[in-house]
Design a protein around this motif. Structure first.
Motif, mmCIF file in Angstrom:
data_model
loop_
_atom_site.group_PDB
_atom_site.id
_atom_site.type_symbol
_atom_site.label_atom_id
_atom_site.label_comp_id
_atom_site.label_asym_id
_atom_site.label_seq_id
_atom_site.Cartn_x
_atom_site.Cartn_y
_atom_site.Cartn_z
ATOM 1 N N LYS A 53 -5.657 13.896 2.802
ATOM 2 C CA LYS A 53 -5.630 14.332 1.469
ATOM 3 C C LYS A 53 -4.505 15.285 1.337
ATOM 4 O O LYS A 53 -4.355 15.594 0.241
ATOM 5 C CB LYS A 53 -7.073 14.704 0.882
ATOM 6 C CG LYS A 53 -8.296 13.774 1.276
ATOM 7 C CD LYS A 53 -8.402 12.646 0.691
ATOM 8 C CE LYS A 53 -9.647 11.637 1.226
ATOM 9 N NZ LYS A 53 -10.915 12.294 0.773
ATOM 10 N N GLU A 76 -14.981 9.650 -4.871
ATOM 11 C CA GLU A 76 -13.790 9.091 -5.899
ATOM 12 C C GLU A 76 -14.185 9.317 -7.333
ATOM 13 O O GLU A 76 -13.268 9.420 -8.036
ATOM 14 C CB GLU A 76 -14.009 7.537 -5.524
ATOM 15 C CG GLU A 76 -12.992 6.836 -6.281
ATOM 16 C CD GLU A 76 -11.494 7.232 -5.803
ATOM 17 O OE1 GLU A 76 -10.782 7.252 -6.729
ATOM 18 O OE2 GLU A 76 -11.553 7.331 -4.665
ATOM 19 N N TYR A 97 -4.491 10.648 -8.859
ATOM 20 C CA TYR A 97 -3.538 10.842 -7.760
ATOM 21 C C TYR A 97 -2.083 11.206 -8.298
ATOM 22 O O TYR A 97 -1.351 10.578 -8.985
ATOM 23 C CB TYR A 97 -3.474 9.585 -6.776
ATOM 24 C CG TYR A 97 -4.862 9.440 -6.184
ATOM 25 C CD1 TYR A 97 -5.241 9.971 -4.960
ATOM 26 C CD2 TYR A 97 -5.977 8.676 -7.024
ATOM 27 C CE1 TYR A 97 -6.662 9.846 -4.455
ATOM 28 C CE2 TYR A 97 -7.260 8.257 -6.408
ATOM 29 C CZ TYR A 97 -7.462 9.162 -5.424
ATOM 30 O OH TYR A 97 -8.600 8.630 -4.745
ATOM 31 N N ASP A 115 -0.551 8.200 -5.153
ATOM 32 C CA ASP A 115 -0.218 8.129 -3.998
ATOM 33 C C ASP A 115 -1.968 8.639 -3.370
ATOM 34 O O ASP A 115 -2.253 9.909 -4.084
ATOM 35 C CB ASP A 115 0.508 9.171 -3.400
ATOM 36 C CG ASP A 115 0.812 9.514 -1.887
ATOM 37 O OD1 ASP A 115 -0.389 9.082 -1.061
ATOM 38 O OD2 ASP A 115 1.770 9.779 -1.446
ATOM 39 N N LYS A 116 -2.399 7.723 -2.768
ATOM 40 C CA LYS A 116 -4.055 8.084 -2.495
ATOM 41 C C LYS A 116 -3.979 9.107 -1.614
ATOM 42 O O LYS A 116 -5.086 9.696 -1.176
ATOM 43 C CB LYS A 116 -4.536 6.745 -1.749
ATOM 44 C CG LYS A 116 -4.815 5.543 -2.699
ATOM 45 C CD LYS A 116 -6.146 6.021 -3.904
ATOM 46 C CE LYS A 116 -6.107 4.684 -4.826
ATOM 47 N NZ LYS A 116 -7.298 5.133 -5.523
ATOM 48 N N SER A 117 -2.981 9.700 -0.844
ATOM 49 C CA SER A 117 -3.041 11.065 0.025
ATOM 50 C C SER A 117 -2.969 12.041 -0.642
ATOM 51 O O SER A 117 -2.777 13.228 -0.097
ATOM 52 C CB SER A 117 -2.011 10.913 1.146
ATOM 53 O OG SER A 117 -0.615 10.983 0.621
ATOM 54 N N PRO A 148 -4.812 13.345 -3.750
ATOM 55 C CA PRO A 148 -5.910 13.557 -5.045
ATOM 56 C C PRO A 148 -5.649 14.663 -5.755
ATOM 57 O O PRO A 148 -5.004 15.797 -5.304
ATOM 58 C CB PRO A 148 -7.334 13.263 -4.535
ATOM 59 C CG PRO A 148 -6.859 13.940 -3.117
ATOM 60 C CD PRO A 148 -5.541 13.561 -2.551
#
Length: 360
Positions: free
Chosen positions: A141, A269, A275, A279-281, A283
């Protein structure tokens, strides 16, 4: 003394009876009584335990199997925070059971996932090693799950000012990557400003003013979280709460030790706002929390806070207060788990707004 460091190998009688094997005056005894390793609070606890423990409990003549001496610490610690916490004591006919916790009280239980890193950056201040803060950082994350630290008579001092950085080689705030985390697993400047977010300190710069070196560590990108200026800025509710915590933390009349855990929601979630760049890395937390535990003398009190950064509506801080139990339910974290269970259960189940100056 092997009551402190468990004796391994030959029987202790070989040492205690050694002088008797020589004519009187031929064997000189040199007591080794200075401890160079342990915190002085631990040495003091040990001396008290040895002085009050009944040898009969151990089913032998206590004085016969121990050379009588008192261990002295090399340096007296000025850190006003528990180094030894007795969790419980129970004596029976077979053994004397003592469980002692040496873990810092401010640390939540670690998740210890495959991508999680535990960090405790330190500095040397007045000859003592001092923990600046501790964190569990999630590389997947690129964000800390939480940051924990404490205020006491050392860390509550003010010997540095953020503006002082202008007079250094930095020429201003010392923003930098965390040297203990791979660069690829950290966020960078472009993840903030132009994306519409402040580089929000989790452990605030103003929380660590006791030394220049400690303050510099608060500028690591591992300690940053994307926060809206209306939330984090001078008129923001997060800034207001941080100010209250600093007031409590710097007041020796309010606390002996104030334990602080802060963070943003990155695991659930429905608690992630968005994001960065999709980008899901990366948050963006929707909520931020604080868990506070104050020790004064033998008295403890605790309170939690849960704040929503997705709204520009600014509630009173008292409206954001939670019990620690409620905060644990919201975050999935286990706060102050190193406390004795009976104390933990008592302080985490309730709070009193009136006990926290300025919240009324």
């Amino acid at each position: 003394d092997q009551g402190l460091y468990r004796f391994r190998g030959a029987t202790i009688r070989n040492i205690l009876e050694f002088p008797d094997k020589f004519p009187e005056g031929m064997c000189k005894i040199i007591p080794l009584v200075i401890n160079y390793r342990s915190n002085s609070d631990i040495v003091d606890f040990y001396n008290k335990w040895m002085a009050t423990t009944d040898g009969a409990t151990f089913k032998f003549d206590w004085d016969k199997y121990r050379y009588q001496k008192k261990i002295e610490p090399h340096v007296k610690s000025d850190i006003q925070s528990p180094a030894v916490v007795k969790l419980f004591s129970k004596d029976d006919e077979d053994e004397n059971k003592e469980n002692i916790a040496f873990s810092p009280i401010e640390l939540p239980a670690l998740r210890n996932g495959a991508d999680d890193i535990f960090l405790s950056p330190t500095t040397t201040f007045n000859g003592q090693q001092v923990i600046t803060y501790s964190m569990e950082y999630d590389k997947s994350k690129k964000h800390a799950r939480w940051v924990a630290f404490k205020y006491y008579n050392v860390t509550g001092q003010t010997n540095w000012n953020r503006n002082d950085w202008k007079q250094t080689e930095w020429g201003g705030d010392p923003w930098q990557s965390d040297p203990n985390i791979p660069q690829a697993d950290q966020r960078v400047q472009s993840d903030f400003g132009k994306q519409g977010y402040d580089r929000g300190h989790i452990c605030a710069s103003s929380d660590r003013l006791y030394s220049k070196d400690a303050n510099e560590q608060t500028f690591y990108y591992s300690n940053m979280s994307p926060q809206k200026n209306y939330f984090n800025g001078t008129k923001g509710i997060w800034n207001d709460l941080e100010g209250k915590v600093r007031t409590w933390g710097r007041s020796s009349t309010f606390r002996d030790t104030l334990y602080v855990v802060k963070g943003g929601t990155i695991d659930k979630e429905n608690q992630i706002w968005t994001y960065i760049g999709g980008d899901k890395s990366k948050p963006v937390p929707k909520y931020y929390f604080m868990a506070l535990l104050c020790k004064k003398g033998e008295t403890y009190k605790a309170i939690g806070f849960w704040l929503d950064q997705s709204t520009t509506v600014k509630p009173a801080l008292s409206e954001c207060a939670k019990t620690i139990d409620e905060l644990e339910e919201l975050t999935g974290l286990d706060f102050f788990h190193n406390l004795p269970d009976n104390l933990e259960n008592a302080v985490e189940s309730k709070y009193a707004i009136s006990a926290w100056t300025g919240l009324q």
